[in-house]
Design a protein around this motif. Structure first.
Motif, PDB file in Angstrom:
ATOM      1  N   VAL A 102       1.808 -28.620   8.491  1.00 39.41           N
ATOM      2  CA  VAL A 102       2.670 -29.063   7.419  1.00 39.41           C
ATOM      3  C   VAL A 102       3.435 -30.193   7.636  1.00 39.41           C
ATOM      4  O   VAL A 102       3.769 -30.860   6.770  1.00 39.41           O
ATOM      5  CB  VAL A 102       3.352 -27.507   6.987  1.00 39.41           C
ATOM      6  CG1 VAL A 102       4.376 -27.822   5.774  1.00 39.41           C
ATOM      7  CG2 VAL A 102       2.192 -26.379   6.861  1.00 39.41           C
ATOM      8  N   GLY A 103       4.046 -30.140   8.655  1.00 41.82           N
ATOM      9  CA  GLY A 103       5.161 -31.142   8.819  1.00 41.82           C
ATOM     10  C   GLY A 103       4.544 -32.632   8.794  1.00 41.82           C
ATOM     11  O   GLY A 103       4.895 -33.348   8.527  1.00 41.82           O
ATOM     12  N   GLN A 104       3.402 -32.853   9.304  1.00 44.07           N
ATOM     13  CA  GLN A 104       2.572 -33.849   9.484  1.00 44.07           C
ATOM     14  C   GLN A 104       2.180 -34.224   7.857  1.00 44.07           C
ATOM     15  O   GLN A 104       2.027 -35.617   7.774  1.00 44.07           O
ATOM     16  CB  GLN A 104       1.309 -33.755  10.536  1.00 44.07           C
ATOM     17  CG  GLN A 104       0.210 -35.111  10.637  1.00 44.07           C
ATOM     18  CD  GLN A 104       1.084 -35.961  11.366  1.00 44.07           C
ATOM     19  OE1 GLN A 104       1.373 -35.873  12.579  1.00 44.07           O
ATOM     20  NE2 GLN A 104       1.266 -37.170  11.075  1.00 44.07           N
ATOM     21  N   ALA A 105       1.653 -33.232   7.110  1.00 40.52           N
ATOM     22  CA  ALA A 105       1.337 -33.537   5.891  1.00 40.52           C
ATOM     23  C   ALA A 105       2.679 -34.036   5.028  1.00 40.52           C
ATOM     24  O   ALA A 105       2.447 -35.049   3.991  1.00 40.52           O
ATOM     25  CB  ALA A 105       0.660 -32.484   5.376  1.00 40.52           C
ATOM     26  N   TYR A 106       3.658 -33.745   5.169  1.00 36.58           N
ATOM     27  CA  TYR A 106       4.834 -33.607   4.329  1.00 36.58           C
ATOM     28  C   TYR A 106       6.137 -34.401   4.738  1.00 36.58           C
ATOM     29  O   TYR A 106       6.688 -35.042   3.647  1.00 36.58           O
ATOM     30  CB  TYR A 106       5.449 -32.011   4.141  1.00 36.58           C
ATOM     31  CG  TYR A 106       4.819 -31.237   2.826  1.00 36.58           C
ATOM     32  CD1 TYR A 106       3.665 -31.900   2.098  1.00 36.58           C
ATOM     33  CD2 TYR A 106       5.026 -29.938   2.892  1.00 36.58           C
ATOM     34  CE1 TYR A 106       3.250 -31.191   1.206  1.00 36.58           C
ATOM     35  CE2 TYR A 106       4.443 -29.233   2.133  1.00 36.58           C
ATOM     36  CZ  TYR A 106       3.551 -29.948   1.261  1.00 36.58           C
ATOM     37  OH  TYR A 106       2.925 -28.971   0.236  1.00 36.58           O
ATOM     38  N   ILE A 107       6.138 -34.700   5.757  1.00 38.39           N
ATOM     39  CA  ILE A 107       7.545 -35.605   6.048  1.00 38.39           C
ATOM     40  C   ILE A 107       7.345 -36.965   5.695  1.00 38.39           C
ATOM     41  O   ILE A 107       8.404 -37.705   5.641  1.00 38.39           O
ATOM     42  CB  ILE A 107       7.732 -35.465   7.803  1.00 38.39           C
ATOM     43  CG1 ILE A 107       6.459 -36.205   8.605  1.00 38.39           C
ATOM     44  CG2 ILE A 107       7.988 -34.191   8.196  1.00 38.39           C
ATOM     45  CD1 ILE A 107       6.873 -36.481  10.156  1.00 38.39           C
ATOM     46  N   TRP A 108       6.046 -37.452   5.392  1.00 33.90           N
ATOM     47  CA  TRP A 108       5.979 -38.839   4.627  1.00 33.90           C
ATOM     48  C   TRP A 108       5.977 -38.720   3.362  1.00 33.90           C
ATOM     49  O   TRP A 108       5.486 -40.020   2.732  1.00 33.90           O
ATOM     50  CB  TRP A 108       4.844 -39.467   5.539  1.00 33.90           C
ATOM     51  CG  TRP A 108       4.887 -39.669   6.913  1.00 33.90           C
ATOM     52  CD1 TRP A 108       3.862 -38.760   7.662  1.00 33.90           C
ATOM     53  CD2 TRP A 108       5.689 -40.248   7.911  1.00 33.90           C
ATOM     54  NE1 TRP A 108       4.396 -38.946   9.176  1.00 33.90           N
ATOM     55  CE2 TRP A 108       5.387 -39.570   9.218  1.00 33.90           C
ATOM     56  CE3 TRP A 108       6.977 -40.962   7.625  1.00 33.90           C
ATOM     57  CZ2 TRP A 108       6.046 -40.064  10.370  1.00 33.90           C
ATOM     58  CZ3 TRP A 108       7.684 -41.235   8.737  1.00 33.90           C
ATOM     59  CH2 TRP A 108       7.247 -41.097   9.965  1.00 33.90           C
ATOM     60  N   THR A 109       6.167 -37.722   2.788  1.00 36.07           N
ATOM     61  CA  THR A 109       6.056 -37.498   1.252  1.00 36.07           C
ATOM     62  C   THR A 109       7.434 -37.325   0.737  1.00 36.07           C
ATOM     63  O   THR A 109       8.355 -36.997   1.333  1.00 36.07           O
ATOM     64  CB  THR A 109       4.898 -36.607   1.061  1.00 36.07           C
ATOM     65  OG1 THR A 109       5.436 -35.173   1.073  1.00 36.07           O
ATOM     66  CG2 THR A 109       3.649 -36.586   1.839  1.00 36.07           C
ATOM     67  N   VAL A 110       7.306 -36.828  -0.815  1.00 33.85           N
ATOM     68  CA  VAL A 110       8.628 -36.569  -1.440  1.00 33.85           C
ATOM     69  C   VAL A 110       9.106 -35.174  -0.878  1.00 33.85           C
ATOM     70  O   VAL A 110      10.116 -34.773  -1.032  1.00 33.85           O
ATOM     71  CB  VAL A 110       8.592 -36.594  -2.934  1.00 33.85           C
ATOM     72  CG1 VAL A 110       8.197 -38.117  -3.208  1.00 33.85           C
ATOM     73  CG2 VAL A 110       7.247 -35.653  -3.506  1.00 33.85           C
ATOM     74  N   HIS A 111       8.294 -34.429  -0.229  1.00 34.51           N
ATOM     75  CA  HIS A 111       8.324 -33.196   0.024  1.00 34.51           C
ATOM     76  C   HIS A 111       8.746 -33.000   1.830  1.00 34.51           C
ATOM     77  O   HIS A 111       8.676 -32.255   2.285  1.00 34.51           O
ATOM     78  CB  HIS A 111       7.037 -32.217   0.137  1.00 34.51           C
ATOM     79  CG  HIS A 111       6.633 -32.017  -1.145  1.00 34.51           C
ATOM     80  ND1 HIS A 111       7.227 -31.481  -2.357  1.00 34.51           N
ATOM     81  CD2 HIS A 111       5.247 -32.635  -1.645  1.00 34.51           C
ATOM     82  CE1 HIS A 111       6.540 -31.612  -3.480  1.00 34.51           C
ATOM     83  NE2 HIS A 111       5.551 -32.348  -2.810  1.00 34.51           N
ATOM     84  N   CYS A 112       9.419 -34.366   1.979  1.00 25.95           N
ATOM     85  CA  CYS A 112      10.107 -34.354   3.368  1.00 25.95           C
ATOM     86  C   CYS A 112      11.074 -33.402   3.895  1.00 25.95           C
ATOM     87  O   CYS A 112      10.754 -32.869   4.975  1.00 25.95           O
ATOM     88  CB  CYS A 112      10.774 -35.865   3.771  1.00 25.95           C
ATOM     89  SG  CYS A 112      11.523 -36.044   5.306  1.00 25.95           S
ATOM     90  N   GLU A 113      11.902 -32.934   3.049  1.00 25.32           N
ATOM     91  CA  GLU A 113      12.813 -31.925   3.570  1.00 25.32           C
ATOM     92  C   GLU A 113      12.206 -30.644   3.802  1.00 25.32           C
ATOM     93  O   GLU A 113      12.683 -29.879   4.979  1.00 25.32           O
ATOM     94  CB  GLU A 113      13.939 -31.832   2.501  1.00 25.32           C
ATOM     95  CG  GLU A 113      14.823 -33.178   2.315  1.00 25.32           C
ATOM     96  CD  GLU A 113      15.563 -33.282   3.695  1.00 25.32           C
ATOM     97  OE1 GLU A 113      15.773 -32.226   4.449  1.00 25.32           O
ATOM     98  OE2 GLU A 113      15.754 -34.345   4.092  1.00 25.32           O
ATOM     99  N   PHE A 114      11.287 -30.299   3.003  1.00 24.61           N
ATOM    100  CA  PHE A 114      10.427 -29.193   2.894  1.00 24.61           C
ATOM    101  C   PHE A 114       9.757 -29.333   4.483  1.00 24.61           C
ATOM    102  O   PHE A 114       9.702 -28.322   5.428  1.00 24.61           O
ATOM    103  CB  PHE A 114       9.539 -28.547   2.075  1.00 24.61           C
ATOM    104  CG  PHE A 114       8.557 -27.334   2.392  1.00 24.61           C
ATOM    105  CD1 PHE A 114       9.334 -26.326   2.190  1.00 24.61           C
ATOM    106  CD2 PHE A 114       7.459 -27.544   2.707  1.00 24.61           C
ATOM    107  CE1 PHE A 114       8.766 -25.111   2.405  1.00 24.61           C
ATOM    108  CE2 PHE A 114       6.549 -26.342   3.116  1.00 24.61           C
ATOM    109  CZ  PHE A 114       7.414 -25.137   2.701  1.00 24.61           C
ATOM    110  N   GLY A 115       9.123 -30.234   4.977  1.00 20.35           N
ATOM    111  CA  GLY A 115       8.406 -30.327   6.142  1.00 20.35           C
ATOM    112  C   GLY A 115       9.282 -30.307   7.021  1.00 20.35           C
ATOM    113  O   GLY A 115       8.890 -29.683   8.099  1.00 20.35           O
ATOM    114  N   LEU A 116      10.299 -30.719   6.998  1.00 15.31           N
ATOM    115  CA  LEU A 116      11.251 -30.867   8.035  1.00 15.31           C
ATOM    116  C   LEU A 116      11.796 -29.206   8.447  1.00 15.31           C
ATOM    117  O   LEU A 116      12.017 -29.091   9.574  1.00 15.31           O
ATOM    118  CB  LEU A 116      12.702 -31.874   8.014  1.00 15.31           C
ATOM    119  CG  LEU A 116      13.507 -31.817   9.070  1.00 15.31           C
ATOM    120  CD1 LEU A 116      13.089 -32.352  10.411  1.00 15.31           C
ATOM    121  CD2 LEU A 116      14.697 -32.965   8.502  1.00 15.31           C
ATOM    122  N   SER A 117      12.060 -28.668   7.263  1.00 16.77           N
ATOM    123  CA  SER A 117      12.765 -27.197   7.296  1.00 16.77           C
ATOM    124  C   SER A 117      11.682 -26.351   8.260  1.00 16.77           C
ATOM    125  O   SER A 117      12.087 -25.303   8.742  1.00 16.77           O
ATOM    126  CB  SER A 117      13.112 -26.772   6.255  1.00 16.77           C
ATOM    127  OG  SER A 117      11.820 -26.524   5.219  1.00 16.77           O
TER     128      SER A 117
END
Length: 231
Positions: A102-117
């Protein structure tokens, strides 16, 4: 005799569930490959419910997450991941693998904060801390601070926390020190960056498989020349 019979019945039941799961997950992946997202979601749900092991649960959850992502259903994908990480049948290491995906998929997108959380949520879960899975978690968190948030001191802190772990693979240690070097370089602390890159190269030299050291060696030469010239 009764005990042997019970063990036999349980073995038959487990074998049947395994066969069911294999068939269902294959159908789910086939539907996803054809971009029949509705059918894929139904089958991945069925696979989650049929899964008999943590590894199977991970596979089914990951497939459903990827399908929701392909459908741009971020809210549903986030809800799925939150629920999956609360699933007690998913062991700590597989929960970490899911979080890393999930982190790999999200941290480079607008959902970065969710991926980081999500990455932070599993950061301190029990696991073999020398494992590649733990390195992936820490590395993804550090890269988020390094490249997305431009918070270089926090990126360094995360990598230093990782490097305090015993028996980590030299390849992972080399990558961590390289990240520290990059953070220092972006802070214009060239002497610290040079020292970190040199340490990274030392760990690269300990790796038993073939690895390209040319970019690291070039960076060391360039920084050394800049410091020598007073730039």
């Amino acid at each position: 005799m009764k005990k042997i019979f019970i063990i036999f019945v349980l073995a038959v039941i487990c074998s049947a569930f395994a066969a069911d799961y294999a068939s269902i997950i294959a159908e789910a992946k086939a539907a996803a490959g054809k971009k029949d997202h509705a059918a894929a979601l139904l089958k991945f749900d069925e696979a989650v419910n049929t899964a008999a092991t943590s590894a199977q649960k991970l596979e089914a959850y990951t497939g459903k997450f990827q399908t929701l992502n392909a459908m741009n259903k971020a809210a549903e994908a986030k809800e799925l991941i939150n629920n999956a990480l609360e699933d007690e049948s998913l062991n700590e290491l597989d929960a970490r693998r899911l979080a890393n995906n999930v982190g790999q998929a999200y941290i480079w997108t607008v959902h970065c904060e969710f991926g980081l959380s999500i990455l932070k949520a599993v950061k301190d879960l029990p696991c073999p801390y020398y494992s590649n899975e733990y390195f992936s978690t820490m590395n993804l968190i550090a890269m988020t601070y390094l490249s997305r948030k431009k918070d270089y001191p926090t990126a360094i802190t995360i990598m230093e926390e990782y490097l305090a772990v015993k028996n980590i693979h030299p390849g992972n240690a080399a990558a961590a020190w390289s990240n520290i070097g990059l953070a220092y370089e972006r802070m214009n602390k060239k002497a610290e960056a040079l020292a970190a890159y040199k340490t990274s190269l030392e760990f690269m030299n300990k790796v038993t498989y073939k690895v390209d050291k040319s970019s690291r060696e070039k960076k060391i030469r360039e920084l050394g020349a800049e410091l020598k010239s007073g730039k």
